[in-house]
Structure formats: structure tokens, C-alpha cells
Design a protein around this motif. Structure first.
Motif, PDB file in Angstrom:
ATOM      1  N   SER A  22      61.483  24.214  76.985  1.00 25.26           N
ATOM      2  CA  SER A  22      60.599  25.376  76.849  1.00 25.26           C
ATOM      3  C   SER A  22      59.782  25.599  78.123  1.00 25.26           C
ATOM      4  O   SER A  22      59.523  26.736  78.509  1.00 25.26           O
ATOM      5  CB  SER A  22      59.664  25.187  75.648  1.00 25.26           C
ATOM      6  N   ILE A  35      56.195  28.012  73.286  1.00 22.93           N
ATOM      7  CA  ILE A  35      55.118  27.027  73.303  1.00 22.93           C
ATOM      8  C   ILE A  35      55.669  25.672  73.745  1.00 22.93           C
ATOM      9  O   ILE A  35      56.841  25.356  73.544  1.00 22.93           O
ATOM     10  CB  ILE A  35      54.385  26.935  71.940  1.00 22.93           C
ATOM     11  N   THR A  43      59.585  22.985  69.598  1.00 20.45           N
ATOM     12  CA  THR A  43      60.299  24.247  69.343  1.00 20.45           C
ATOM     13  C   THR A  43      61.040  24.165  68.013  1.00 20.45           C
ATOM     14  O   THR A  43      61.748  23.200  67.754  1.00 20.45           O
ATOM     15  CB  THR A  43      61.308  24.510  70.482  1.00 20.45           C
ATOM     16  N   ASP A  62      66.139  29.277  74.624  1.00 21.20           N
ATOM     17  CA  ASP A  62      65.497  27.959  74.455  1.00 21.20           C
ATOM     18  C   ASP A  62      65.805  27.498  73.033  1.00 21.20           C
ATOM     19  O   ASP A  62      65.674  28.277  72.087  1.00 21.20           O
ATOM     20  CB  ASP A  62      63.983  28.140  74.639  1.00 21.20           C
TER      21      ASP A  62
HETATM   22 MG   LIG Z   1      60.688  23.288  73.246  1.00 20.80          MG
END
Ligand SMILES: [Mg+2]
Ligand SMILES: Nc1nc2c(ncn2[C@@H]2O[C@H](COP(=O)(O)OP(=O)(O)OP(=O)(O)O)[C@@H](O)[C@H]2O)c(=O)[nH]1
Length: 308
Positions: A22, A35, A43, A62
Motif C-alpha cells: 500500500s 491506508i 488492507t 493494491d
Molecule cells: Mg496494504
């Protein structure tokens, strides 16, 4: 420009929890879309970042960290990883090189992920991430170890945190990107809504400010997202609920005299304001929902129920 020269593709970031996927997505996008936190399994959903170049469009995905599934939520996360890998034109395996240097073998889950990838027959770029935390001479043995383990299209040392190595990654991707259409209108940054981003920004503070079982046992639902002022909004009003697993967790999330909830709210509000570009009035509540990670109805409300 001849349209047939246009290149585009889906590039999925995969790897173990905490590898820095991320952080890399945000570095690529030049903004805080996904985040991040030092806690594994930050995540939970696929987040896209769309990057436009004059003759190419790259859509980065992601994904949640690859881990063993214990709950329905975990299983849903694995389903979303599998879909992102199947849909990808290129896969980037992100590994925490600063951790890997101490082990003589690849982590078992990373090995399992590579076995999965080998069946998909797609180009896989290995990113040795977090090189800012390690000595340069420790890189070579690591490169040799990974090179023997898998036929990577490229192996690139990088720091997702400070962006070193990003140009090498982008030029490698440009080489591998197939010809294709412009999937998203120019300047689409992501497919997340502001409401979803607000929920994630609140959850990010829960992850950063709490410990033990609470980070993994919490989820955030934005119940109200109101825009004040038209056509130029002057304020947003957000009302959100933090779900947790146990009464004890609720007490910790609220804190003495409401101090913890206030701290979470203050920091989250600033980040929401930065994202939205206007002041935000934020109301936070905490509710106990035992076993929510195995409850299809709650997961659906939270947008975490990916399966039919
Ligand atoms: Mg992540
Ligand atoms: N020093 C250093 N830290 C990094 C780097 N990239 C990520 N981190 C840190 O590593 C931690 C995990 O980063 P994330 O980006 O949340 O990792 P992730 O792979 O998305 O993790 P999951 O979502 O749990 O799968 C955070 O504390 C980041 O700040 C890097 O290049 N250098």
C-alpha cells in the motif's frame, strides 16, 4: 497518435502482509489512497490507482497481504487477491527485503504465492522493498536466492517509503505493458468513493492507535456522508460506526472519558479534510458485533463480502 500504439494494463501488487504494497501504491499515485500501518493485514479490499502517461495507462491494484485464512473475512480477502492476480497483465511481488535478509529460505506463504503465480503464466516483477533499512551489500545474496526460486521478469531493489527505485520499476513496467485501450477516463485517480476513503481513514487511526486483538477485530462503516453547500461544497458531515468484537474492546476504543475515540476522531478528521479539500464534521460511535468477521450480513454492509 495511432491508437494501436497505446499501451495499458492491470498491474497487481501482491505479497505477504506488511511488505509495503500500500505504501508503494501511494508512492505511485503521489497521494494517500490506501491506508498503511505497521500492523499486518492492514488492507482488506483491492484499491486501484490509475496512472496516465501520454501513450499509456497503468492501473495498479493494491491487494490484501497473502495469509492463512481463519475467518470468512480472511477467505474473502484471499478471493479478492485471486481475482486481482487472474485479471492482472503484470504482477509485482513485493517483499520486505530488510526482513528477508535474515532468513535462508523464502517464507512459506511467499513460496505458496509463487506456486500460484507460476500457474498463471504472467510476467512477475520482484520488488525488494525497504532497502532504505538495509546495507547495500546484503542485497546481492538476496537477489541470488530469489533468482533461483522463480523466473522473474525483473528484480528491482526499491524503497516504497522514499521512492528510490521507482523510475526503474516504471520503465520495467512500460517494457512489459501490452497494447490496449484507455480503460478509465484521463485523470481518474482511483475507483474508491470519498465515503469509502473516509471509512478507511478512520480505520487507519484505529490500526495506528490500538494494539493486540483490537486492530484486526475492528471495522468502520460510514453511515452518513453529507455534503453541505452547492455547487461548491463548503463542508462535509460524516457519521461513522467502529465495530468491534467484544465489550472490552469497546471500552478501550472509547478510552477513559472518551479520550481514545477523541484522539482517533481528531486525526481521522484532519486526514478526511485533506482528502475532501474542505472542513469535515465527524461523529464517531462504537458498537459491539461479536464474531462480525464471520457474519456475511455485516461483511456485506461493510463492502467486504466479495463472494456470491
Ligand atoms: Mg496494504
Ligand atoms: N523503512 C521502510 N518502511 C516501509 C517501506 N515500505 C513500507 N514501509 C512500512 O512498512 C509497514 C507496512 O506497510 P504497508 O504499505 O501498510 O504494507 P502492506 O504490504 O500494504 O501490508 P498489508 O496491507 O497488511 O498487506 C508500514 O509501517 C510502512 O510505513 C519502505 O520502503 N521502507
Amino acid at each position: 497518435m495511432n491508437e494501436s500504439n497505446f499501451k495499458s494494463g492491470f498491474i497487481s501488487l501482491a505479497g505477504l502482509p506488511n511488505a509495503g504494497k500500500s505504501t508503494l501504491l501511494n508512492q505511485l499515485a503521489g497521494m494517500h489512497l490506501a491506508i498503511t500501518s505497521p500492523k499486518p493485514q492492514t488492507t482488506r479490499q483491492v484499491v486501484r490507482a490509475i496512472i496516465d502517461e501520454p501513450d499509456a495507462q497503468m492501473i495498479f491494484l493494491d491487494t490484501p497481504g497473502y495469509h492463512t485464512a481463519n475467518t470468512r473475512l480472511d477467505k474473502n480477502m484471499l478471493v479478492s487477491i485471486a481475482a486481482a492476480l487472474t485479471d492482472a497483465d503484470i504482477v509485482i511481488l513485493v517483499t520486505d527485503a530488510s526482513r528477508a535478509q535474515t532468513a535462508s529460505k523464502l517464507p512459506a506463504m511467499e513460496q505458496a504465492l509463487l506456486e500460484r503465480l507460476s500457474k498463471l503464466e504472467k510476467p512477475v516483477i520482484l520488488l525488494l522493498n525497504k532497502v532504505d533499512k538495509m546495507a547495500k551489500e546484503q542485497l546481492l545474496p538476496l537477489i541470488v536466492r530469489y533468482d533461483q526460486a522463480y523466473p522473474f521478469a525483473a528484480i528491482i531493489p526499491l524503497s516504497a517509503r522514499n521512492g528510490d527505485g521507482l523510475d526503474d520499476l516504471l520503465s520495467e513496467i512500460r517494457k512489459l505493458l501490452p497494447e490496449g485501450p484507455q480503460y478509465y477516463p484521463v485523470d481518474s485517480v482511483t475507483d474508491l468513493t470519498e465515503r469509502e476513503m473516509a471509512a478507511e481513514l478512520i480505520r487507519e487511526q484505529v490500526l495506528l492507535m490500538t494494539h493486540d486483538e483490537i486492530p484486526h477485530g475492528s471495522a468502520v462503516e460510514v453511515e452518513k456522508f453529507e455534503e453541505i453547500g452547492s455547487p461548491d461544497r463548503t463542508q462535509i458531515r460524516v457519521s461513522a460506526v467502529i465495530y468491534c468484537d467484544k465489550d472490552g474492546h469497546k471500552g478501550i476504543l472509547i478510552g477513559k472519558g472518551g479520550s481514545m475515540l477523541k484522539a482517533i476522531g481528531t486525526k481521522a478528521r484532519l486526514n478526511i479534510e485533506q482528502m475532501a479539500g474542505c472542513p469535515c464534521l465527524l461523529e464517531l460511535f462504537v458498537k459491539v458485533r461479536p464474531g462480525w468477521r464471520n457474519r456475511r450480513d455485516i461483511l456485506r454492509t461493510l463492502g467486504l463480502e466479495t463472494r456470491a
